[in-house]
Scaffold this active site. Sequence first.
Site, PDB file in Angstrom:
ATOM      1  N   THR A  73       0.831  -1.198   0.000  1.00  0.00           N
ATOM      2  CA  THR A  73       0.000   0.000   0.000  1.00  0.00           C
ATOM      3  C   THR A  73       0.862   1.244   0.000  1.00  0.00           C
ATOM      4  O   THR A  73       1.808   1.345   0.781  1.00  0.00           O
ATOM      5  CB  THR A  73      -0.984   0.076   1.190  1.00  0.00           C
ATOM      6  OG1 THR A  73      -1.605   1.366   1.157  1.00  0.00           O
ATOM      7  CG2 THR A  73      -0.302  -0.091   2.533  1.00  0.00           C
ATOM      8  N   ILE A  74       0.552   2.151  -0.885  1.00  0.00           N
ATOM      9  CA  ILE A  74       1.243   3.443  -0.841  1.00  0.00           C
ATOM     10  C   ILE A  74       0.898   4.178   0.445  1.00  0.00           C
ATOM     11  O   ILE A  74       1.654   5.027   0.888  1.00  0.00           O
ATOM     12  CB  ILE A  74       0.892   4.333  -2.051  1.00  0.00           C
ATOM     13  CG1 ILE A  74      -0.609   4.624  -2.130  1.00  0.00           C
ATOM     14  CG2 ILE A  74       1.398   3.725  -3.347  1.00  0.00           C
ATOM     15  CD1 ILE A  74      -0.946   5.793  -3.055  1.00  0.00           C
ATOM     16  N   ASP A  75      -0.246   3.862   1.043  1.00  0.00           N
ATOM     17  CA  ASP A  75      -0.703   4.608   2.222  1.00  0.00           C
ATOM     18  C   ASP A  75       0.161   4.340   3.454  1.00  0.00           C
ATOM     19  O   ASP A  75       0.123   5.110   4.412  1.00  0.00           O
ATOM     20  CB  ASP A  75      -2.158   4.243   2.542  1.00  0.00           C
ATOM     21  CG  ASP A  75      -3.101   4.583   1.403  1.00  0.00           C
ATOM     22  OD1 ASP A  75      -2.721   5.416   0.552  1.00  0.00           O
ATOM     23  OD2 ASP A  75      -4.204   4.023   1.356  1.00  0.00           O
ATOM     24  N   ARG A  95       0.854   7.132  -7.680  1.00  0.00           N
ATOM     25  CA  ARG A  95       1.065   5.825  -7.051  1.00  0.00           C
ATOM     26  C   ARG A  95       1.744   4.811  -7.960  1.00  0.00           C
ATOM     27  O   ARG A  95       2.145   3.748  -7.500  1.00  0.00           O
ATOM     28  CB  ARG A  95      -0.253   5.270  -6.502  1.00  0.00           C
ATOM     29  CG  ARG A  95      -1.285   4.892  -7.532  1.00  0.00           C
ATOM     30  CD  ARG A  95      -2.586   4.446  -6.844  1.00  0.00           C
ATOM     31  NE  ARG A  95      -3.611   4.139  -7.822  1.00  0.00           N
ATOM     32  CZ  ARG A  95      -4.903   4.024  -7.553  1.00  0.00           C
ATOM     33  NH1 ARG A  95      -5.339   4.222  -6.317  1.00  0.00           N
ATOM     34  NH2 ARG A  95      -5.770   3.730  -8.489  1.00  0.00           N
TER      35      ARG A  95
END
Lengths: 424, 424
Positions: free
Chosen positions: B144-146, B304
Amino acid sequence: MPTLKGKAVIAQSGGPTAVINASAAGVIQGCLGNPDVFTGVYGSLNGILGTLQEEMFDLACEDPNEIERLRRSPASALGSCRHKLKDLQADRADYERILEVFKAHDIRYFFYIGGNDSMDTAAKLGKLARETDYEMIALGVPKTIDNDLACTDHCPGYGSVARYSAISVMESGRDTDALYTHDTCTVHEVMGRNAGWIAASTGLARRNDDEAPHIILFPEVPFVIEKFVQDVQRCMTDYKRCFITCGEGVKTPDGKYLADAGGQFAKDSFGHTQLGGAAGAVRAIVESKVGVKARTNLPGTAQRVAMHFASKTDANEAYLAGQAAVAAAIEGISGKMITLVRNEDSGPYACTTGLANLEDVANGEKMLPPEFINAEGTGITEAFRQYALPLIQGSAPLDFEPDGLPVYTRLKRTLVEKLTPAWG
Amino acid sequence: MPTLKGKAVIAQSGGPTAVINASAAGVIQGCLGNPDVFTGVYGSLNGILGTLQEEMFDLACEDPNEIERLRRSPASALGSCRHKLKDLQADRADYERILEVFKAHDIRYFFYIGGNDSMDTAAKLGKLARETDYEMIALGVPKTIDNDLACTDHCPGYGSVARYSAISVMESGRDTDALYTHDTCTVHEVMGRNAGWIAASTGLARRNDDEAPHIILFPEVPFVIEKFVQDVQRCMTDYKRCFITCGEGVKTPDGKYLADAGGQFAKDSFGHTQLGGAAGAVRAIVESKVGVKARTNLPGTAQRVAMHFASKTDANEAYLAGQAAVAAAIEGISGKMITLVRNEDSGPYACTTGLANLEDVANGEKMLPPEFINAEGTGITEAFRQYALPLIQGSAPLDFEPDGLPVYTRLKRTLVEKLTPAWG
């Protein structure tokens, strides 16, 4: 005629680019390397505003390594502006003020790096200098990501924004491809004002029919909503997804900007108001008329200064244009803009410089020609690909800091002493 | 216990990243390299949807060079989805269908590369398999980029979006710096949902106080309009310009997303409606309450999947996580997600892998901790810088086509024969 001796002023104007500093480096190094001609080399802080306000800095005081690093630094290291001078006929005051500052500092060379407004300013300044018998050389160095300047094959700055825009669409096209079961449509808005050059550059990402961008909306092609909806629907049938590049200057058939279309397209399928430039309108149309979820990318200013993926060819040509301006100045040439000239033969791409009258550039505007837009009006032709590909070749080098990110020059910009009364 | 033999299925889920394919490469190469354990290696088309619909493809039929090139290709080459399975208690049908497909193909290994929803799916699937005595190994690979997954120091995908976000803000910050006499304020919106990790990463661009981003709006810090306006005004006094990073998930003190604030902030200084996510609201506030022109950057999905400026460290760790999952599978470990473990000592950064329970990851969410946000709530701390800098080191390699742009893998994805009745 002996070579004119005096100081040089260099100014940057309008929207920054990845390589406008490379042009500045070419001019600055050229001037500093010829002290017998250029008795001083000043930067004008924030474009022509710095000259009007007599805010200029001595480029000889900057670290030569940092001047060299301008070739690898985006944006406008001298500072930029969008100050539009009044028309010479209507109001000579601004021009006379500039000449007053020039005379006070014995400035005999004026290099303006910018777009057609800048060329207009340089032309008028040269004209007034001639009328008042102030011997001065005014030269322009082209700069615009929009690639819309007349008289030149292409403009420094375009190759880099084209390279970045193509990779951005290639990559986010893959994103749409991967997640089409959920996020079916992406609208990617690019700059370029009324010209479709940047929009067209994203077409370079499409090596196969099913790849992004499936639809390019060019400012040169009137946006007809019914046709657009059909195009998107066809794309959905063929590929189950739709990636759209939208030029910021796309217009409806009545000549209005889509970005200003306002309430007409302002509701998405959930009833939310969601305007945000042309892409916002396109997104709302896709959601309401086609009935699929759409999202928008708006790289904004990040696209025009994307040094991290700039074109080496573009950076080198920008530098070359700056060098050519100094060479022309030393030859006593004035009232011209440096142009980029592509070899006419069928050999490998090569680029040299030429000269165009500042007035011709100032009054011209080069739209994307019809032969670069496909018959459907939604994509590029092979002719455009042949035109554009040489301009995006190679990765411009970067200097990295130990923190892992690039280092970009910041000049000291120590202002020189003012010699005239305050202005304005 | 002898090693379980059977086929492996690999699936990717959720938002694509620059390096999720690197993780897939690690899993695929690991499985293909151990044919004594993995009797077949299938990709599930579009995440778990492909298993539900029995749309799977044989990864042994792909060109090994293209599998290797997955390490240098963004987005999700297996296809992704946002299909959320129902709760196991509420509706076992989806899970039973997946097991039906697994049994039909003798699939004994399930590798799910994704975020916490994916870990939840993998955990529930493993649980049902145990309940029904179907011997199967379910493992998760974080993506996840988050960067908001629990139990892991950081997530593959984050280092690359952090690197790209930092460079984008560094570069467009230079743009705002250069053109502050005209475009005084820039609002740059980043992803990250409710977590401020990506917003924080843009702070890495700020090596000096006067550089962008001057203000970071974190989802973790409630947005109070009066304080924000004061912060912008102070920035204008100090630097004559203001560059703001805005997390997409920024909320007002009542817990509402700023992006949904709607009409309250929807008019800019010219009376135009201009909502467009959180950045649109922030821009409207700057224009109406501070009275300076603002513009917005919304890199959107391009951020992303920005392989062209991905972190080499991140790409390598993503691959490592995929390899570790296969190693764990061969050891008979199930019900775990691979974690990234940073060395605890004070030596140079090093990263190994560990294991966490899928349930613990599924139910956790890791916000940006207070010690990474400065006292004013508008910037990062040195502790965050120390945390994040190792993750963005190095440029991930790219393969270029002769046209000057990168080449990214596309798999053939030839579907295997269906062995069960159609579903759904």
